[in-house]
Design an enzyme around this catalytic site. Structure first.
Site, PDB file in Angstrom:
ATOM      1  N   GLY A 385       0.768  -1.210  -0.028  1.00 41.64           N
ATOM      2  CA  GLY A 385      -0.046   0.044   0.024  1.00 41.64           C
ATOM      3  C   GLY A 385       0.752   1.063   0.121  1.00 41.64           C
ATOM      4  N   GLY A 388       0.136   8.783   2.810  1.00 40.15           N
ATOM      5  CA  GLY A 388       0.746   9.984   2.854  1.00 40.15           C
ATOM      6  C   GLY A 388       2.103  10.045   3.407  1.00 40.15           C
ATOM      7  N   GLY A 390       4.488   7.335   3.288  1.00 41.18           N
ATOM      8  CA  GLY A 390       5.173   6.564   2.636  1.00 41.18           C
ATOM      9  C   GLY A 390       4.556   5.021   2.099  1.00 41.18           C
ATOM     10  N   MET A 391       5.329   4.163   2.138  1.00 39.89           N
ATOM     11  CA  MET A 391       4.896   2.815   1.499  1.00 39.89           C
ATOM     12  C   MET A 391       4.738   1.844   2.625  1.00 39.89           C
ATOM     13  SD  MET A 391       4.781   3.608  -1.821  1.00 39.89           S
ATOM     14  CE  MET A 391       5.622   4.979  -2.628  1.00 39.89           C
ATOM     15  N   ASP A 513      -9.317   6.807  13.556  1.00 37.11           N
ATOM     16  CA  ASP A 513      -9.403   6.647  12.108  1.00 37.11           C
ATOM     17  C   ASP A 513      -9.892   5.164  11.765  1.00 37.11           C
ATOM     18  OD1 ASP A 513      -9.600   7.422   9.466  1.00 37.11           O
ATOM     19  OD2 ASP A 513      -7.365   6.981   9.264  1.00 37.11           O
TER      20      ASP A 513
END
Ligand SMILES: *[C@@H]1O[C@H](CO)[C@@H](O)[C@H](O)[C@H]1NC(C)=O
Ligand SMILES: *[C@@H]1O[C@H](CO)[C@@H](O)[C@H](O)[C@H]1NC(C)=O
Ligand SMILES: *[C@@H]1O[C@H](CO)[C@@H](O)[C@H](O)[C@H]1NC(C)=O
Ligand SMILES: *[C@@H]1O[C@H](CO)[C@@H](O)[C@H](O)[C@H]1NC(C)=O
Ligand SMILES: *[C@@H]1O[C@H](CO)[C@@H](O)[C@H](O)[C@H]1NC(C)=O
Ligand SMILES: *[C@@H]1O[C@H](CO)[C@@H](O)[C@H](O)[C@H]1NC(C)=O
Ligand SMILES: *[C@@H]1O[C@H](CO)[C@@H](O)[C@H](O)[C@H]1NC(C)=O
Ligand SMILES: *[C@@H]1O[C@H](CO)[C@@H](O)[C@H](O)[C@H]1NC(C)=O
Ligand SMILES: *[C@@H]1O[C@H](CO)[C@@H](O)[C@H](O)[C@H]1NC(C)=O
Length: 737
Positions: A385, A388, A390-391, A513
């Site tokens: 994935g 915002g 990074g990976m 979240d």
């Protein structure tokens, strides 16, 4: 640089003048640095960057220099710990005085060895302490303020009478132990060198004090019990010019007493290294006490940046014309600037490493090479994935013993941005996740920091995130439909995880979240909450967190949060409700239909028409389907996504409903309208707003407030992206930002 240099030249000339006229040196006023902690809160980076050694930790907003768990007596015995500010202080400095006779009357620069003159800084250290013991036992052993030669912390065997300073071996050679400490001793040692069990002492390289001052006559008892509790404030004033130390002590909250409890000549340059650390040590022995530091402020003189430059500066001033000075000055300051920048980078890295290695129970640090290999040099094909920060990559770690069948699969979250905010976010996430232990929370395995690259290593969740199974878009189209049984179990798992962070875990954590892409499924399809990137830790006495903006993902954000910017347990419950509706209906929280944008509106309409079950995901077969349970979940989802926070159930009630020990909630036929300001339910008090605005006034909490502002500056209201995008895979990174 060019525009700045004239000012630098002036400065340089002044500097030269001072250097040239130093035959008769008045003691220059040294610049003063100050540090202030009004309390010690765990999430605060300025607190977590302190060096915790031995058995020291933080709890209840205080430094616990020895452990404070009162459940286990054995756990409290024979402990020693220390807490130090993370960088050394230049406490004294030799001036090159070859040929000069030492000034007779000292005033900061007195004659030293071999005609060398020494300047010693002054500092004031003021702190409050609470030394508590069980009123049924005896207190022991004591607490100290220490000037320590290194960051090594308490030596082995430094419990008991050694106060975390020395041990039996080291006591044999006090001159080798380059520390000075002010002890607050609560135990009379059998050796006969302690006057009593309640005194202040000056310890120079040994716990056998150079000077002691009993406190009994002064109406002060360091160690207090449940029947006579007291907090004390201590003022330690060290005058480097006069080479004197004075220790004042009084009840916390009262003004500083007029006369010191202990005063003594003390030349730090004779007893501690030029660069030394400041902080606290403490120990317990067979008898024990809690050694807490409640607040601390330190002001300390510092030497101007560079002493070596002086020699050539004089030369330049005498020989070279002004133009040449300008060039030299430019070069000098450029070099200084570069050095300063390099040392800033190094300090940041050091701070981060200190923070991470000092988090209690911090998981393993991985070598960057190892993670690079594990993810095949961060191969795109292993990417799970993007977000915002990074990976996220899948990786395979070899077993320690090299057995091929014992490898571990991990998810490696790589933060790509290297700025202060990112480091703070990183530390925040590590600190929060690290302390959460629950079967419904994704476990953190380790971390790595290399040249601005921050990496977190999580347990790999083989079944991906919930949204991939629920919505089956794109590459996930082939996934089988989630059975009714697993859907119910997933909801129960998420509820258990959320209940844990809301109610069971020490300081309350708000996830902020909750959404399908942040729910991860392990091999047996047990659901776990991931991505605490937006989470907030709240103290026990607070129950909400005020944002200047709103964090989270559209569709999951409670109406009162988008208006009042206040995250509470109820705002998490709201998002949970939306998630439940998604699980049962198989539809996104945002329907993309202008007439009926929200999933909860649509389900509420079905409910109003008496056709609630019509909302159930059509792709669910009848296999294992239970209409009663489906109604239960839909009603629960509606109750949780009630626009009014006071009408939402708590996670405890949610658990009872899910375990079927409570009936499904009563839900009105029509969606209630949102009332603002809300009545009851959520706590809306001014304290939280105060906490944000006054943060910048109170030295220690300014960092926290700066973080809140930063978050919102870039966060604000998230852009209206579709939630649960496939890119938002675990551990979902961007959270809609
Ligand atoms: C603590 O240390 C003392 C000796 O230093 C020893 O006698 C005692 O058993 C120890 N207690 C515990 C709980 O380890
Ligand atoms: C400077 O030295 C003189 C004489 O020793 C002493 O009286 C005075 O207090 C000193 N000043 C400071 C600031 O220490
Ligand atoms: C320490 O406190 C004393 C008395 O309040 C004050 O005179 C002195 O300037 C202080 N020194 C520092 C370094 O803050
Ligand atoms: C608690 O401390 C007070 C004051 O020091 C003392 O008088 C009292 O005996 C203590 N209580 C017990 C149970 O030790
Ligand atoms: C005391 O500490 C030193 C290290 O500082 C260590 O080498 C020594 O073994 C310790 N002695 C005892 C008795 O633990
Ligand atoms: C205290 O320290 C001073 C300076 O190091 C020394 O001269 C003196 O003998 C010491 N006194 C005791 C009782 O240790
Ligand atoms: C300490 O002093 C206060 C006021 O000076 C007095 O009320 C109190 O009784 C004293 N306590 C002890 C233990 O002497
Ligand atoms: C110890 O103090 C607690 C209050 O902190 C009190 O409830 C308890 O009775 C005390 N025990 C004794 C033996 O005094
Ligand atoms: C000591 O300080 C702590 C923390 O600030 C506070 O909770 C406690 O009430 C204080 N105790 C007394 C006796 O003042």
């Amino acid at each position: 640089m060019a525009s700045a240099s004239p000012r630098h030249v002036v400065f340089l000339l002044v500097f030269c003048a001072v250097a040239v006229c130093r035959a008769q040196p008045p003691r220059q006023r040294l610049p003063v640095e100050s540090y202030s902690y009004v309390s010690f809160q765990r999430g605060d980076p300025s607190v977590s960057s302190l060096l915790f050694r031995g058995d020291a930790g933080i709890n209840n907003g205080a430094l616990q220099v020895t452990p404070d768990s009162r459940n286990l007596n054995n756990f409290l015995s024979n402990k020693s710990g220390s807490v130090l500010l993370p960088h050394p202080f230049a406490l004294w400095r030799r001036l090159d005085g070859a040929g000069e006779r030492p000034a007779a009357s000292g005033n900061g620069t007195t004659g030293g060895d071999q005609g060398q003159r020494v300047t010693v800084v002054s500092f004031n250290s003021t702190f409050s302490m609470n030394v508590f013991y069980d009123n049924e036992s005896r207190p022991g052993e004591g607490l100290t303020f220490v000037v320590a030669p290194s960051t090594d912390g308490p030596p082995p065997g430094s419990h008991g009478g050694f106060l975390g300073l020395t041990n039996a071996t080291m006591e044999a050679s006090p001159a080798m132990n380059r520390f000075v400490a002010v002890e607050f001793d609560t135990f009379r040692q059998p050796g006969g060198y302690d006057p009593d069990d309640n005194h202040v002492g000056l310890d120079i390289g040994t716990v056998v004090s150079n000077k002691t001052a009993p406190l009994a006559g002064l109406n002060i008892t360091i160690a207090t019990n449940g029947t006579a509790p007291a907090n004390y404030t201590v003022w330690i004033e060290y005058n480097g010019a006069a080479r004197r130390i004075a220790v004042y002590m009084g009840i916390r909250g009262k003004p500083k007493p007029a006369s010191p409890v202990l005063a003594s000549p003390l030349d730090l340059s004779k007893h501690v290294p030029e660069q030394a650390y400041l902080g606290f040590t403490a120990s317990t022995g067979v008898s024990f006490e809690l050694n807490c530091i409640l607040d601390w402020s330190l002001t300390i003189e510092t030497f101007p940046a560079d002493k070596k430059s002086k020699g050539w500066v004089v030369l330049v001033a005498v020989v070279v014309p002004v133009a040449a000075i300008a060039v030299a000055a430019a070069a000098f300051f450029l070099a200084r600037m570069l050095r300063a920048r390099r040392s800033m980078d190094r300090r940041r890295q050091e701070r981060l490493e200190h923070t991470l290695t000092n988090l209690p129970g911090m998981p393993k640090e991985f070598a960057y090479e190892k993670l690079r290999k594990a993810t095949k040099n961060f191969d795109d094909r292993l990417r799970l994935g993007r977000g915002g920060y990074g990976m996220v990559y899948k990786g395979v770690l070899p077993a320690d013993d090299g057995r091929p069948e014992a490898t571990t699969e991990v998810a490696v979250k790589m933060f790509t941005r290297d700025d202060a905010k990112c480091v703070d976010d990183f530390v925040k996430e590590v600190d929060i996740i690290n302390r959460l232990r629950h079967r419904n929370i994704v476990p953190l395995i380790g971390w790595c920091y290399k040249k601005g690259q921050l990496l977190l290593v999580y347990e790999y969740m083989p079944n991906g995130s919930l949204d991939q199974h629920l919505f089956r878009r794109g590459v996930h189209e082939q996934r089988p439909v989630l059975s009714w049984e697993s859907r119910y179990a997933i909801v129960a798992d998420v509820a258990a995880g959320l209940h844990y962070v809301h109610h069971e875990y020490g300081p309350m954590v708000l996830h902020r979240d909750i959404k399908a892409s942040n729910v991860l499924l392990d091999a047996s399809f047990r659901a776990r909450l991931g991505d605490f990137g937006l989470a907030r830790v709240l103290d026990l006495d607070r129950n909400s967190f005020t944002d200047l903006g709103v964090a989270g993902t559209r569709g999951y954000i409670a109406p009162e949060y988008s208006v009042g910017h206040k995250a509470t347990r109820q705002t998490d419950v709201f998002a949970f409700g939306v998630l439940v509706l998604e699980v049962v209906t198989g539809r996104y929280a945002l329907l993309g239909d202008p007439a009926c944008p929200l999933l909860s509106d649509w389900v509420w309409r079905m409910h109003g028409r008496g056709a609630l079950l019509g909302a159930v995901d059509q792709s669910l077969g009848t296999d294992g389907f239970d209409a009663g349970d489906a109604t239960r979940l839909l009603l629960l989802g509606l109750a949780c996504s009630n626009p009014n926070p006071g009408d939402r159930p708590t996670m405890l009630e949610v658990l009872q409903i899910l375990s079927r020990s409570a009936p499904p909630p009563e839900v009105p036929q029509f969606k209630p309208s949102f009332v603002w300001p809300p009545e009851g339910g959520a706590h809306y008090d001014l304290i939280d707003i105060d906490a944000i605005t006054s943060g910048s006034l109170a030295g220690a909490s300014s960092a926290a407030s700066a973080r809140a502002t930063q978050d919102t500056a870039s966060g604000g209201f998230p852009p209206p992206t579709a939630p649960n995008s496939a890119d938002d895979y675990f551990p979902a990174l961007s959270s809609g930002r």
